[in-house]
Design a protein around this motif. Structure first.
Motif, PDB file in Angstrom:
ATOM      1  N   LEU A 599      43.668   7.976 -15.421  1.00  0.00           N
ATOM      2  CA  LEU A 599      45.061   8.376 -15.603  1.00  0.00           C
ATOM      3  C   LEU A 599      45.599   7.772 -16.894  1.00  0.00           C
ATOM      4  CD1 LEU A 599      47.783   9.558 -14.510  1.00  0.00           C
ATOM      5  CD2 LEU A 599      48.128   7.327 -13.403  1.00  0.00           C
ATOM      6  N   GLU A 600      45.348   6.493 -17.074  1.00  0.00           N
ATOM      7  CA  GLU A 600      45.852   5.811 -18.259  1.00  0.00           C
ATOM      8  C   GLU A 600      45.173   6.322 -19.530  1.00  0.00           C
ATOM      9  OE1 GLU A 600      46.129   1.224 -20.041  1.00  0.00           O
ATOM     10  OE2 GLU A 600      45.593   1.585 -17.939  1.00  0.00           O
ATOM     11  N   ARG A 601      43.876   6.591 -19.456  1.00  0.00           N
ATOM     12  CA  ARG A 601      43.121   6.987 -20.655  1.00  0.00           C
ATOM     13  C   ARG A 601      43.395   8.422 -21.094  1.00  0.00           C
ATOM     14  NH1 ARG A 601      36.916   4.696 -19.939  1.00  0.00           N
ATOM     15  NH2 ARG A 601      37.395   2.487 -20.204  1.00  0.00           N
ATOM     16  N   TYR A 602      43.523   9.328 -20.133  1.00  0.00           N
ATOM     17  CA  TYR A 602      43.430  10.748 -20.480  1.00  0.00           C
ATOM     18  C   TYR A 602      44.649  11.602 -20.138  1.00  0.00           C
ATOM     19  CZ  TYR A 602      38.462   9.496 -20.781  1.00  0.00           C
ATOM     20  OH  TYR A 602      37.274   8.904 -21.104  1.00  0.00           O
ATOM     21  N   ALA A 603      45.586  11.077 -19.398  1.00  0.00           N
ATOM     22  CA  ALA A 603      46.695  11.915 -18.939  1.00  0.00           C
ATOM     23  C   ALA A 603      47.429  12.582 -20.099  1.00  0.00           C
ATOM     24  CB  ALA A 603      47.661  11.086 -18.090  1.00  0.00           C
ATOM     25  N   ASP A 604      47.761  11.815 -21.109  1.00  0.00           N
ATOM     26  CA  ASP A 604      48.567  12.365 -22.214  1.00  0.00           C
ATOM     27  C   ASP A 604      47.867  13.539 -22.885  1.00  0.00           C
ATOM     28  OD1 ASP A 604      50.509  10.514 -21.721  1.00  0.00           O
ATOM     29  OD2 ASP A 604      49.919   9.152 -23.339  1.00  0.00           O
ATOM     30  N   ALA A 605      46.560  13.401 -23.147  1.00  0.00           N
ATOM     31  CA  ALA A 605      45.832  14.451 -23.863  1.00  0.00           C
ATOM     32  C   ALA A 605      45.797  15.750 -23.070  1.00  0.00           C
ATOM     33  CB  ALA A 605      44.412  13.982 -24.174  1.00  0.00           C
ATOM     34  N   PHE A 606      45.508  15.664 -21.788  1.00  0.00           N
ATOM     35  CA  PHE A 606      45.387  16.884 -20.985  1.00  0.00           C
ATOM     36  C   PHE A 606      46.765  17.442 -20.614  1.00  0.00           C
ATOM     37  CE2 PHE A 606      41.168  15.034 -20.416  1.00  0.00           C
ATOM     38  CZ  PHE A 606      40.374  16.152 -20.602  1.00  0.00           C
ATOM     39  N   LEU A 607      47.733  16.571 -20.369  1.00  0.00           N
ATOM     40  CA  LEU A 607      49.082  17.053 -20.047  1.00  0.00           C
ATOM     41  C   LEU A 607      49.688  17.809 -21.221  1.00  0.00           C
ATOM     42  CD1 LEU A 607      50.590  14.044 -18.037  1.00  0.00           C
ATOM     43  CD2 LEU A 607      49.941  16.291 -17.159  1.00  0.00           C
ATOM     44  N   ASP A 608      49.390  17.381 -22.433  1.00  0.00           N
ATOM     45  CA  ASP A 608      49.901  18.088 -23.622  1.00  0.00           C
ATOM     46  C   ASP A 608      49.402  19.537 -23.628  1.00  0.00           C
ATOM     47  OD1 ASP A 608      51.305  15.947 -24.535  1.00  0.00           O
ATOM     48  OD2 ASP A 608      49.813  15.307 -26.026  1.00  0.00           O
ATOM     49  N   VAL A 609      48.133  19.734 -23.262  1.00  0.00           N
ATOM     50  CA  VAL A 609      47.574  21.087 -23.243  1.00  0.00           C
ATOM     51  C   VAL A 609      48.266  21.920 -22.177  1.00  0.00           C
ATOM     52  CG1 VAL A 609      45.498  22.456 -22.861  1.00  0.00           C
ATOM     53  CG2 VAL A 609      45.343  20.292 -24.105  1.00  0.00           C
ATOM     54  N   VAL A 610      48.427  21.356 -20.977  1.00  0.00           N
ATOM     55  CA  VAL A 610      49.050  22.106 -19.881  1.00  0.00           C
ATOM     56  C   VAL A 610      50.484  22.460 -20.237  1.00  0.00           C
ATOM     57  CG1 VAL A 610      49.757  22.024 -17.468  1.00  0.00           C
ATOM     58  CG2 VAL A 610      47.558  21.034 -18.147  1.00  0.00           C
ATOM     59  N   ARG A 611      51.209  21.503 -20.811  1.00  0.00           N
ATOM     60  CA  ARG A 611      52.615  21.759 -21.172  1.00  0.00           C
ATOM     61  C   ARG A 611      52.720  22.861 -22.229  1.00  0.00           C
ATOM     62  NH1 ARG A 611      53.215  15.541 -21.717  1.00  0.00           N
ATOM     63  NH2 ARG A 611      53.854  14.893 -19.623  1.00  0.00           N
ATOM     64  N   THR A 612      51.774  22.870 -23.162  1.00  0.00           N
ATOM     65  CA  THR A 612      51.786  23.910 -24.203  1.00  0.00           C
ATOM     66  C   THR A 612      51.681  25.296 -23.566  1.00  0.00           C
ATOM     67  OG1 THR A 612      50.792  22.431 -25.839  1.00  0.00           O
ATOM     68  CG2 THR A 612      50.594  24.796 -26.234  1.00  0.00           C
ATOM     69  N   PHE A 613      50.821  25.439 -22.581  1.00  0.00           N
ATOM     70  CA  PHE A 613      50.656  26.729 -21.914  1.00  0.00           C
ATOM     71  C   PHE A 613      51.863  27.046 -21.041  1.00  0.00           C
ATOM     72  CE2 PHE A 613      46.449  26.577 -23.491  1.00  0.00           C
ATOM     73  CZ  PHE A 613      45.914  27.841 -23.366  1.00  0.00           C
ATOM     74  N   GLN A 614      52.497  26.028 -20.496  1.00  0.00           N
ATOM     75  CA  GLN A 614      53.684  26.261 -19.678  1.00  0.00           C
ATOM     76  C   GLN A 614      54.837  26.789 -20.534  1.00  0.00           C
ATOM     77  OE1 GLN A 614      52.563  26.306 -16.598  1.00  0.00           O
ATOM     78  NE2 GLN A 614      53.829  24.731 -15.656  1.00  0.00           N
ATOM     79  N   GLU A 615      54.899  26.305 -21.771  1.00  0.00           N
ATOM     80  CA  GLU A 615      56.021  26.661 -22.639  1.00  0.00           C
ATOM     81  C   GLU A 615      55.816  27.991 -23.358  1.00  0.00           C
ATOM     82  OE1 GLU A 615      56.097  23.324 -25.193  1.00  0.00           O
ATOM     83  OE2 GLU A 615      56.843  21.920 -23.663  1.00  0.00           O
ATOM     84  N   SER A 616      54.546  28.431 -23.449  1.00  0.00           N
ATOM     85  CA  SER A 616      54.263  29.645 -24.230  1.00  0.00           C
ATOM     86  C   SER A 616      54.550  30.899 -23.413  1.00  0.00           C
ATOM     87  CB  SER A 616      52.799  29.635 -24.666  1.00  0.00           C
ATOM     88  OG  SER A 616      51.934  29.613 -23.551  1.00  0.00           O
TER      89      SER A 616
END
Length: 616
Positions: A599-616
């Motif tokens: 969670l600490e290592r990877y959350a930001d990287a993968f959440l950024d991708v998911v959020r990008t698709f949510q916003e598009s």
């Protein structure tokens, strides 16, 4: 990571990111945590490693893991370090300075788990270090290697019995995916364990579709047809499936890899004739690159944790059912639909018998290997559900219905009424006292005039010569199929003598019919056969685009750390991201396979991708 004295379930969730234990895992882990021993027979992908990794974290001290292969050790350690666990290897791959660092960490109690080769763990220096260190447990991976009845016996494993005597109060766990009942007995004896320590959690791999076809003049073309029909996707962007093709000889490995490469596949050879550097390079590529096919001898595979291998194909039959089960088990470790395909011809058994005969002077061992080979060919020729035959071989007889996911269940088979032939064999075994092997039983049935037949007076019993109308090869096939059906057992500790099972009584009484396979038939057309999907990944659309974007991030993170992509996250976790679309760390933590460290290592990287698709 300080988790000593923590509850095993808490460790499961906070460290490994899993919600619940798989069947029997909790019981085994609790047993080891309390300081008791266990021998665990669990299918590939069933979660064997957790059975010793979690107790090693919960108990005070360092867990010693004895493992036969360097690649197996390093893969496990890479994955554990990703979770924040203090793990290290101690083997010949380390430089002198690297070895001293690990030895110092071991001596000062700075490791949670230390993976060691069987040769090194028995050295006086390492034994002395263990005596000066608080050892949490001893885990013996690939425990079948300790038994000469197993398919991969290794003499260096015999010394592990002494290890148990030296540290009698340290809980010990042996784990393997492949051990039939006789092998289990030997392992228990040599590890000084009792029947109460044995846990057999099952051998079934329901996600694997088993298929066996007769080998034709051009087996490479058969292999290509299998791969093309099941696994090729014309959209090259989405050709992510990986596979393993096993061949018996180095020459066939090289020619098959070239053949597949000429057909546009990324295929690499792997065999003992290649340099160590080249083998390491090819294995590393297989672990890290999607869509790569490894063509290999049996020198490749043990300890390969790649979860998304979609198919395992055999262009030559392996030596034993255990080898076949273990090798096919490298497909579908992630639980997704996968295929096990094998081509064989009856002449293969002659070649394999010669290999067995020339491999050792130990007559008892050769008998065991001949029995195992016969069982494999019985499996090839059986008309029954293939999954049931596999499970029966390993002592499981409770599959209630046909599996519906093998070629015999999914297509019609050319069979013949073999009831009378079966009665002849079963009667002959009974009248000769259940003391003789297949060769002698065949001679008696066919009326052969041999010294052994005369010596025991079997030329005077009622079953002498009652099967002269069939060839020796035909009777051997019938016996193998009776073994595959579970009506006859082979006593591998008694020089291959055939023993009757209770299930044969209805046949002898005429209350049950028996069908045998005629000459093997080709696999029916794809339209009449259930096939495994390439993967569970979305086929197209926005979901597929998100999945591919997540894969790109995973690949980037893996390259930065020089680890295989699945060590970061498996496809199952990426698919969970696609399905649940987490946008906060709390939501990300709820996904399968996400523990506190990831969670600490990877959350930001993968959440950024998911959020990008949510916003598009």
């Amino acid at each position: 990571m300080d988790v000593t004295s923590a509850d095993p379930r808490h460790v499961l969730q906070s460290v490994f990111g899993y919600d619940s234990f798989r069947p029997h895992q909790g019981e085994i882990i609790e047993r080891i945590t309390r300081g008791r021993n266990a021998l665990v027979i669990m299918p590939t992908g069933g979660g064997k490693s957790l059975c010793y990794q979690i107790p090693a974290l919960v108990r005070d001290g360092v867990g010693i893991v004895v493992s036969p292969l360097i690649s197996l050790m390093q893969d496990q350690v890479d994955a554990l370090q990703q979770l924040g666990i203090r793990a290290a290897v101690l083997n010949s791959s380390l430089s002198a300075s690297e070895r001293r660092i690990v030895e110092a960490q071991f001596a000062h109690g700075e490791l949670d788990l230390c993976y060691v080769a069987p040769e090194r763990v028995m050295r006086d220096r390492f034994i002395a270090a263990m005596k000066q260190t608080n050892v949490a447990l001893i885990a013996i991976d690939e425990a079948h290697c300790i038994s000469q009845w197993g398919h991969d016996f290794r003499p260096e494993y015999l010394q592990l019995s002494t290890l148990r005597e030296t540290f009698p109060h340290v809980p010990t766990i042996g784990v393997t995916a492949t051990a039939d009942p006789p092998t289990q007995e030997v392992i228990l004896e040599r590890l000084h364990m009792s029947e109460d320590d044995l846990f057999v959690t099952g051998f079934d791999r329901p996600n694997i579709n088993y298929r066996v076809v007769p080998k034709k003049r051009n087996p490479k073309q058969q292999l290509l047809q299998f791969i093309e029909s099941e696994h090729r996707n014309d959209d090259s962007e989405h050709r992510h499936d990986s596979g393993i093709v096993y061949c018996l000889s180095r020459k066939r490995v090289e020619s098959t890899a070239k053949f597949l490469a000429d057909q546009g596949y990324e295929a690499l050879p792997y065999h003992a004739g290649l340099s160590g550097t080249k083998r390491e390079e090819h294995q590393d590529r297989f672990l890290r690159e999607p869509g790569l096919i490894m063509v290999a001898t049996v020198a490749f595979g043990m300890g390969i944790d790649k979860p998304d291998v979609r198919f395992v194909a055999h262009l030559d039959v392996p030596k034993t059912m255990e080898s076949y089960y273990q090798e096919t088990g490298r497909a579908g470790r992630d639980g997704h639909p996968s295929n096990a395909w094998m081509a064989y011809r009856l002449s293969d058994i002659v070649r394999m018998r010669k290999i067995i005969q020339s491999s050792t002077d130990n007559e008892e061992y050769r008998w065991a290997q001949h029995h195992k080979l016969n069982a494999l060919f019985g499996y090839c020729e059986t008309t029954d559900c293939r999954r049931r035959v596999i499970l029966n071989y390993f002592g499981e007889t409770d599959l209630p219905v046909d599996c519906g996911n093998c070629d015999n269940c999914l297509r019609s088979i050319d069979t013949w009424d073999g009831t009378v032939a079966a009665q002849k064999v079963l009667s002959c075994i009974a009248r000769t006292g259940q003391r003789f092997g297949a060769s002698h039983i065949t001679d008696v049935i066919r009326g052969a005039d041999t010294e052994k037949v005369r010596k025991f007076g079997h030329n005077d019993i009622s079953t002498y010569g009652i099967g002269s109308e069939r060839s020796k090869q035909a009777w051997r096939s019938i016996i193998r199929q009776l073994v595959a059906k579970g009506m006859v057992h082979v006593d591998i500790t008694g020089y291959g003598s055939l023993k009757l099972d209770e299930s044969c009584r209805p046949v002898l009484r005429g209350n049950r019919d028996v069908e045998f396979r005629h000459e093997p038939e080709p696999v029916s057309k794809r339209s009449s056969t259930k096939t495994a999907k390439r993967s569970n990944a979305p086929e197209s659309g926005e979901a597929r685009d998100l999945f591919d974007a997540l894969r790109e991030v995973r690949t980037k993170l893996a390259r930065e750390q020089d680890v295989p992509p699945y060590v970061v996250f498996g496809d199952k976790t990426l698919l969970a991201m696609v399905e649940h679309r987490p946008t906060t760390p709390k939501e990300f933590r709820q996904l399968h396979g996400v523990g506190d460290v990831k969670l600490e290592r990877y959350a930001d990287a993968f959440l950024d991708v998911v959020r990008t698709f949510q916003e598009s």
